[in-house]
Write a protein that holds these residues in place. Structure first.
Motif, PDB file in Angstrom:
ATOM      1  N   VAL A  80     -32.111 -39.839  11.379  1.00  0.00           N
ATOM      2  CA  VAL A  80     -33.475 -39.550  10.916  1.00  0.00           C
ATOM      3  C   VAL A  80     -33.393 -39.066   9.474  1.00  0.00           C
ATOM      4  N   PRO A  81     -34.018 -39.791   8.518  1.00  0.00           N
ATOM      5  CA  PRO A  81     -33.941 -39.374   7.108  1.00  0.00           C
ATOM      6  C   PRO A  81     -34.761 -38.121   6.872  1.00  0.00           C
ATOM      7  N   ALA A  82     -34.359 -37.334   5.921  1.00  0.00           N
ATOM      8  CA  ALA A  82     -35.090 -36.137   5.558  1.00  0.00           C
ATOM      9  C   ALA A  82     -36.325 -36.520   4.738  1.00  0.00           C
ATOM     10  N   LEU A  83     -37.346 -35.669   4.814  1.00  0.00           N
ATOM     11  CA  LEU A  83     -38.563 -35.950   4.057  1.00  0.00           C
ATOM     12  C   LEU A  83     -38.265 -35.991   2.571  1.00  0.00           C
ATOM     13  N   GLY A  84     -38.753 -36.994   1.913  1.00  0.00           N
ATOM     14  CA  GLY A  84     -38.528 -37.179   0.483  1.00  0.00           C
ATOM     15  C   GLY A  84     -37.384 -38.109   0.176  1.00  0.00           C
ATOM     16  N   ASN A  85     -36.529 -38.367   1.157  1.00  0.00           N
ATOM     17  CA  ASN A  85     -35.418 -39.286   0.930  1.00  0.00           C
ATOM     18  C   ASN A  85     -35.877 -40.725   1.176  1.00  0.00           C
ATOM     19  N   ALA A  86     -35.005 -41.638   0.865  1.00  0.00           N
ATOM     20  CA  ALA A  86     -35.292 -43.046   1.076  1.00  0.00           C
ATOM     21  C   ALA A  86     -35.503 -43.335   2.557  1.00  0.00           C
ATOM     22  N   GLY A  87     -36.545 -44.082   2.861  1.00  0.00           N
ATOM     23  CA  GLY A  87     -36.850 -44.441   4.250  1.00  0.00           C
ATOM     24  C   GLY A  87     -37.668 -43.416   4.983  1.00  0.00           C
ATOM     25  N   SER A  88     -38.007 -42.270   4.348  1.00  0.00           N
ATOM     26  CA  SER A  88     -38.769 -41.230   5.051  1.00  0.00           C
ATOM     27  C   SER A  88     -40.233 -41.628   5.246  1.00  0.00           C
ATOM     28  N   LEU A  89     -40.709 -42.577   4.437  1.00  0.00           N
ATOM     29  CA  LEU A  89     -42.101 -42.987   4.587  1.00  0.00           C
ATOM     30  C   LEU A  89     -42.369 -43.625   5.949  1.00  0.00           C
ATOM     31  N   GLY A  90     -41.371 -44.272   6.501  1.00  0.00           N
ATOM     32  CA  GLY A  90     -41.537 -44.887   7.810  1.00  0.00           C
ATOM     33  C   GLY A  90     -41.733 -43.886   8.921  1.00  0.00           C
ATOM     34  N   LEU A  91     -41.373 -42.607   8.675  1.00  0.00           N
ATOM     35  CA  LEU A  91     -41.588 -41.594   9.696  1.00  0.00           C
ATOM     36  C   LEU A  91     -43.067 -41.346   9.976  1.00  0.00           C
ATOM     37  N   PHE A  92     -43.933 -41.750   9.037  1.00  0.00           N
ATOM     38  CA  PHE A  92     -45.376 -41.507   9.198  1.00  0.00           C
ATOM     39  C   PHE A  92     -46.109 -42.718   9.783  1.00  0.00           C
ATOM     40  N   ALA A  93     -45.362 -43.622  10.379  1.00  0.00           N
ATOM     41  CA  ALA A  93     -45.992 -44.823  10.943  1.00  0.00           C
ATOM     42  C   ALA A  93     -46.978 -44.469  12.055  1.00  0.00           C
ATOM     43  N   GLU A  94     -46.588 -43.509  12.909  1.00  0.00           N
ATOM     44  CA  GLU A  94     -47.499 -43.181  14.004  1.00  0.00           C
ATOM     45  C   GLU A  94     -48.777 -42.544  13.490  1.00  0.00           C
ATOM     46  N   ALA A  95     -48.679 -41.746  12.375  1.00  0.00           N
ATOM     47  CA  ALA A  95     -49.894 -41.161  11.789  1.00  0.00           C
ATOM     48  C   ALA A  95     -50.812 -42.259  11.249  1.00  0.00           C
ATOM     49  N   PHE A  96     -50.210 -43.245  10.559  1.00  0.00           N
ATOM     50  CA  PHE A  96     -51.011 -44.364  10.055  1.00  0.00           C
ATOM     51  C   PHE A  96     -51.681 -45.115  11.199  1.00  0.00           C
ATOM     52  N   GLY A  97     -50.933 -45.347  12.269  1.00  0.00           N
ATOM     53  CA  GLY A  97     -51.501 -46.060  13.413  1.00  0.00           C
ATOM     54  C   GLY A  97     -52.629 -45.299  14.067  1.00  0.00           C
ATOM     55  N   LEU A  98     -52.422 -43.985  14.285  1.00  0.00           N
ATOM     56  CA  LEU A  98     -53.483 -43.181  14.888  1.00  0.00           C
ATOM     57  C   LEU A  98     -54.735 -43.127  14.005  1.00  0.00           C
ATOM     58  N   ASN A 118     -47.741 -35.894  13.802  1.00  0.00           N
ATOM     59  CA  ASN A 118     -46.637 -36.672  13.246  1.00  0.00           C
ATOM     60  C   ASN A 118     -45.589 -35.751  12.605  1.00  0.00           C
ATOM     61  N   LEU A 119     -46.056 -34.749  11.868  1.00  0.00           N
ATOM     62  CA  LEU A 119     -45.109 -33.803  11.250  1.00  0.00           C
ATOM     63  C   LEU A 119     -44.346 -33.032  12.329  1.00  0.00           C
ATOM     64  N   TRP A 120     -45.036 -32.654  13.399  1.00  0.00           N
ATOM     65  CA  TRP A 120     -44.356 -31.959  14.501  1.00  0.00           C
ATOM     66  C   TRP A 120     -43.282 -32.848  15.116  1.00  0.00           C
ATOM     67  N   HIS A 121     -43.593 -34.132  15.252  1.00  0.00           N
ATOM     68  CA  HIS A 121     -42.599 -35.057  15.794  1.00  0.00           C
ATOM     69  C   HIS A 121     -41.422 -35.220  14.840  1.00  0.00           C
ATOM     70  N   ILE A 122     -41.705 -35.279  13.546  1.00  0.00           N
ATOM     71  CA  ILE A 122     -40.613 -35.425  12.567  1.00  0.00           C
ATOM     72  C   ILE A 122     -39.673 -34.230  12.647  1.00  0.00           C
ATOM     73  N   LEU A 123     -40.233 -33.011  12.783  1.00  0.00           N
ATOM     74  CA  LEU A 123     -39.380 -31.822  12.896  1.00  0.00           C
ATOM     75  C   LEU A 123     -38.557 -31.856  14.182  1.00  0.00           C
ATOM     76  N   SER A 124     -39.178 -32.318  15.279  1.00  0.00           N
ATOM     77  CA  SER A 124     -38.436 -32.391  16.535  1.00  0.00           C
ATOM     78  C   SER A 124     -37.352 -33.467  16.472  1.00  0.00           C
ATOM     79  N   TRP A 125     -37.615 -34.561  15.734  1.00  0.00           N
ATOM     80  CA  TRP A 125     -36.592 -35.602  15.585  1.00  0.00           C
ATOM     81  C   TRP A 125     -35.408 -35.074  14.773  1.00  0.00           C
ATOM     82  N   ALA A 126     -35.703 -34.237  13.785  1.00  0.00           N
ATOM     83  CA  ALA A 126     -34.618 -33.708  12.948  1.00  0.00           C
ATOM     84  C   ALA A 126     -33.722 -32.769  13.727  1.00  0.00           C
ATOM     85  N   ARG A 127     -34.284 -32.101  14.759  1.00  0.00           N
ATOM     86  CA  ARG A 127     -33.467 -31.167  15.546  1.00  0.00           C
ATOM     87  C   ARG A 127     -32.795 -31.855  16.721  1.00  0.00           C
TER      88      ARG A 127
END
Length: 415
Positions: A149-167, A133-142
């Motif tokens: 795509v919100p930066a980690l720690g900003n508002a809405g960044s928690l939703g970036l970990f949805a796939e990790a929660f699902g897996l 999931n973190l690898w995907h977040i970095l690829s989304w940022a680039r």
């Protein structure tokens, strides 16, 4: 007063039961993992033709599906299945359908065969999912195509970990299901093993009890009769006047044969008898032939007198009818006591005393012979059988030297 009845259980259609049995039989065949692994690999190859990806992605997908063919022969290979599936997901942001299926099967196999502790499996899968999931977040940022795509720690960044929660949820569910199936099958095996051991133990106990009962009856009946034959044949050579040498020799041969039979019988009883075994009192009167009772004591004592032994019967208390088990046990104890008196104290005077109490029957057989034999000559089974007879009805028996000499057997048979 109104009563409520439980709703009837839903019935399973016979066709569904047959289908379930056939599916279980198919899953138990050695070819099943190879067949399913091969079908899934072919499906993955067809999916790659329709939706091609990078070489890493394709290789990981095919490795994840093909490794399932060895999952039964070598369950740890499921670690390769799950790891290759995570790598294929990391190499591409889209998750292949074949990888979804192989990943679920791999997690189930790991839990089913407990390759590692379920907590370690879930923890490892969670870390792998989080890393992907973190690898995907970095690829989304680039990726310039994803400007929002919100930066980690900003508002809405928690939703970036949805796939990790699902897996994590999927891994936890598959591993837990496999572990639950394993625990259920182990419980079934343990229950079946315990039941088989219980049945085997009950059969052994029943066989041993039957052997002890046969040995006891052989000893009480056959030993008594053969010992009388030996004593009568021995005494006939001295008490019968005018015997020819041939007749005297014949009586001696009868006595010798009887003694040999007693020795053979003793060896047979040693094979049949198992120490410290008692049978259920409920089965004592189950024989189909009439069993002797205390009414036959007079005849028993007369037989004892006929072979040269003195005998006297004394009864105290009001005589009452007893259950068959008590009558038989008391009779056999007296019979064996008189047999021992003839063997170890020929010609001695025996006294049989019966006492009818309010809650028990007391029994005492004493003689004025030389007393207990030496420990080296007590190889018979009589005392053991008498104790078993008493224990059969919840009583007790003691045997030893009498207060004024001789040998005494005392028993108490409560009712």
């Amino acid at each position: 007063m109104s009563t409520t009845t439980a709703p009837p259980r839903p019935t399973v259609p016979p066709g569904a039961t047959v289908l379930r049995r056939r599916l279980r039989a198919l899953a138990a065949t050695p070819a099943y993992p190879w067949l399913t692994g091969a079908v899934l690999t072919v499906g993955a190859a067809a999916e790659l033709v329709v939706f091609p990806g990078s070489a890493t992605n394709a290789s990981a997908i095919l490795l994840s599906t093909a490794s399932l063919m060895w999952r039964r022969a070598f369950p740890p290979v499921a670690l390769v299945t799950v790891a290759a599936g995570l790598v294929s997901f990391g190499a591409d942001t889209s998750l292949s359908i074949a990888v979804m299926i192989s990943g679920l099967i791999g997690c189930y196999v790991l839990g089913r065969h407990r390759v590692l502790h379920p907590a370690l499996l879930v923890a490892g899968g969670t870390l792998g999912a989080l890393a992907i999931n973190l690898w995907h977040i970095l690829s989304w940022a680039r990726d310039d195509r994803l400007p929002d795509v919100p930066a980690l720690g900003n508002a809405g960044s928690l939703g970036l970990f949805a796939e990790a929660f699902g897996l994590c949820a999927v891994i936890l569910g598959a591993v837990s299901m496999g572990d639950a199936v394993r625990a259920r099958e182990e419980t079934r095996r343990e229950r079946a093993l315990a039941q088989a051991q219980l049945i085997a133990m009950e059969r052994r106990q029943a066989a041993q009890a039957e052997r002890a009962a046969i040995a006891r009856e052989l000893h009480d009946i056959v030993s008594h009769s053969v010992s009388m034959i030996a004593v009568q044949a021995e005494s006939a050579t001295y008490t019968t006047p005018g015997l020819t040498p041939e007749a005297r020799e014949g009586f001696q041969q009868i006595a010798g044969t009887a003694r040999d039979s007693m020795a053979e019988l003793r060896r047979l009883l040693g094979v049949l008898r198992t120490p410290q075994r008692t049978e259920d009192a409920r089965g004592a009167g189950a024989a189909t032939a009439p069993q002797p009772t205390l009414e036959g004591l007079a005849e028993l004592l007369e037989q004892h007198r006929a072979v040269g032994g003195g005998a006297e019967l004394r009864i105290t208390g009001e005589r009452v009818p007893l259950a068959a088990a008590w009558e038989l046990s008391a009779y056999r104890i007296v019979q064996e006591s008189l047999t021992n008196a003839r063997k170890h104290a020929p010609g001695a005077r025996s006294v049989v005393e019966l006492g009818y109490r309010a809650d028990r029957l007391t029994l005492r057989v004493s003689d004025d012979g030389p007393g207990p034999p030496d420990s080296g000559s007590t190889s018979g089974h009589g005392l053991t059988g008498m104790r078993e007879r008493a224990a059969l009805v919840g009583g007790s028996l003691t045997a030893g030297a009498g207060p004024t000499g001789g040998f005494t057997v005392e028993a108490e048979l409560p009712w």
